[in-house]
Design a protein around this motif. Structure first.
Motif, short mmCIF file in Angstrom:
data_model
loop_
_atom_site.label_atom_id
_atom_site.label_comp_id
_atom_site.label_asym_id
_atom_site.label_seq_id
_atom_site.Cartn_x
_atom_site.Cartn_y
_atom_site.Cartn_z
N GLN A 188 -2.24 3.50 -1.23
CA GLN A 188 -3.14 2.26 -1.01
C GLN A 188 -4.56 2.25 -1.70
O GLN A 188 -5.22 1.40 -2.10
CB GLN A 188 -3.24 2.09 0.45
CG GLN A 188 -2.05 1.52 1.16
CD GLN A 188 -2.28 1.23 2.74
OE1 GLN A 188 -3.18 1.45 3.12
NE2 GLN A 188 -1.18 0.53 3.36
N THR B 209 5.05 -0.01 -2.76
CA THR B 209 5.54 -0.86 -1.84
C THR B 209 5.95 0.10 -0.55
O THR B 209 5.52 -0.54 0.68
CB THR B 209 7.02 -1.42 -2.11
OG1 THR B 209 6.60 -2.34 -3.42
CG2 THR B 209 7.34 -2.37 -1.11
N PHE C 62 2.64 0.56 1.71
CA PHE C 62 2.02 -0.81 2.47
C PHE C 62 3.19 -0.93 3.48
O PHE C 62 2.77 -1.42 4.59
CB PHE C 62 1.96 -1.70 1.55
CG PHE C 62 0.81 -1.73 0.77
CD1 PHE C 62 -0.43 -2.41 1.30
CD2 PHE C 62 0.60 -1.02 -0.74
CE1 PHE C 62 -1.73 -2.09 0.66
CE2 PHE C 62 -0.57 -0.93 -1.22
CZ PHE C 62 -1.53 -1.56 -0.79
N ILE D 297 2.47 -1.38 7.58
CA ILE D 297 2.59 -2.60 8.22
C ILE D 297 3.50 -2.35 9.40
O ILE D 297 3.29 -2.93 10.52
CB ILE D 297 3.45 -3.70 7.30
CG1 ILE D 297 2.29 -4.10 6.03
CG2 ILE D 297 3.95 -4.86 8.05
CD1 ILE D 297 3.14 -5.00 5.16
N PRO E 65 4.62 -10.68 8.15
CA PRO E 65 3.94 -9.94 7.00
C PRO E 65 4.67 -9.22 6.26
O PRO E 65 4.47 -8.81 5.12
CB PRO E 65 3.23 -9.07 8.11
CG PRO E 65 3.85 -8.71 9.51
CD PRO E 65 4.48 -10.20 9.56
N THR E 66 5.87 -8.71 6.39
CA THR E 66 6.89 -8.31 5.62
C THR E 66 7.12 -8.98 4.25
O THR E 66 6.87 -8.87 3.19
CB THR E 66 7.99 -7.65 6.29
OG1 THR E 66 7.68 -6.74 7.27
CG2 THR E 66 8.99 -7.05 5.16
N PHE F 102 4.20 -9.75 2.10
CA PHE F 102 3.91 -8.63 1.46
C PHE F 102 4.93 -9.08 0.05
O PHE F 102 4.46 -8.34 -1.12
CB PHE F 102 4.05 -7.37 1.81
CG PHE F 102 3.61 -6.22 1.18
CD1 PHE F 102 2.38 -5.86 0.50
CD2 PHE F 102 4.62 -5.29 0.68
CE1 PHE F 102 1.96 -4.76 -0.09
CE2 PHE F 102 4.25 -4.42 -0.45
CZ PHE F 102 3.12 -4.10 -0.59
N GLN G 30 3.00 -9.99 -2.89
CA GLN G 30 2.11 -8.76 -3.43
C GLN G 30 2.96 -8.18 -4.41
O GLN G 30 2.48 -7.81 -5.70
CB GLN G 30 1.44 -8.15 -2.66
CG GLN G 30 0.44 -9.01 -1.43
CD GLN G 30 -0.31 -9.71 -2.30
OE1 GLN G 30 -1.13 -9.34 -3.23
NE2 GLN G 30 -0.76 -10.86 -1.96
#
Length: 217
Positions: A61, A97, A100, A104, A146-147, A150, A153
């Motif tokens: 990150q 990935t 993150f 999460i 949120p998954t 993401f 991104q």
């Protein structure tokens, strides 16, 4: 200068778009598998293992994805291993990935009230049974939005794979722009295709988030 019509440009970009989609899916699925394993280690592996996973998360990150791609492509080659752009991009994006997604999902598990752990523990359930029957069913509902969000991104992150020669949407756009001398038209089309790919995912993530908040309220 090659005479490309707008349709020719779009057709070639659409062919490259499929590799963007494939790379995104590889990174997302692979990152999910690695992230789930890291989450389990972080929750159950003890203090040392938890700190190791935390360091892993902070490393990926806290460093640019671009640098991670360069290290995967050029760094592994230092050991005499021939690495293709496909492999390097897949490995780098999967690790990125996973870091993150681990964080999460850790936050989602941590949001479950402590009483749920205590109640399930009083029933003499093992850690695995607690997770499977009590904690995960609740955490998954919180984690879905949120998954999915993401994933946007990840899709946009695939554009950086062009720097190591992976021909996805951005790289194809650069190649077509050099051939046609129409950078504004080409990259407008590239931006449009990214929007068409990402907007439905973003919209779906917001819808899931509203549903989740509605249920919790």
């Amino acid at each position: 200068m090659t005479d490309f019509s707008l349709w020719d440009i779009l057709r070639n970009l659409l062919m490259a778009l499929r590799w963007t989609v494939v790379l995104s899916l590889i990174a997302f699925v692979g990152g999910g598998i690695v992230g789930a394993a890291l989450l389990f280690v972080r929750l159950r592996g003890g203090k040392v293992a938890g700190k190791a996973v935390s360091l892993y998360v902070q490393l990926f990150q806290g460093t640019p994805l671009l640098m991670q791609l360069f290290l995967a492509y050029f760094g592994i080659a230092l050991f005499g291993i021939d690495v293709s752009a496909w492999t390097a991009a897949s490995v780098a994006l999967t690790l990125y990935t996973s870091a993150f997604l681990t964080e999460i999902w850790r936050g989602c598990v941590a949001s479950i009230p402590k009483g749920q752990w205590e109640a399930s523990g009083s029933l003499a359930l093992s850690f695995g049974e607690q997770m499977r029957h009590v904690i995960l069913p609740q955490a998954v509902k919180i984690a879905i939005a949120p998954t999915v969000g993401f994933l946007v991104q990840v899709i946009k992150g695939t554009a950086l794979a062009s720097v190591i020669g992976f021909v996805e949407l951005t790289k194809a756009g650069s190649m077509i722009s050099n051939a046609t001398f129409k950078p504004f038209v080409v990259f407008s089309c590239v931006a449009l295709l990214y929007f068409v790919l990402c907007f439905p995912v973003s919209l779906y993530a917001k819808t899931l988030e509203r549903k989740t908040h509605g249920r919790r309220a």
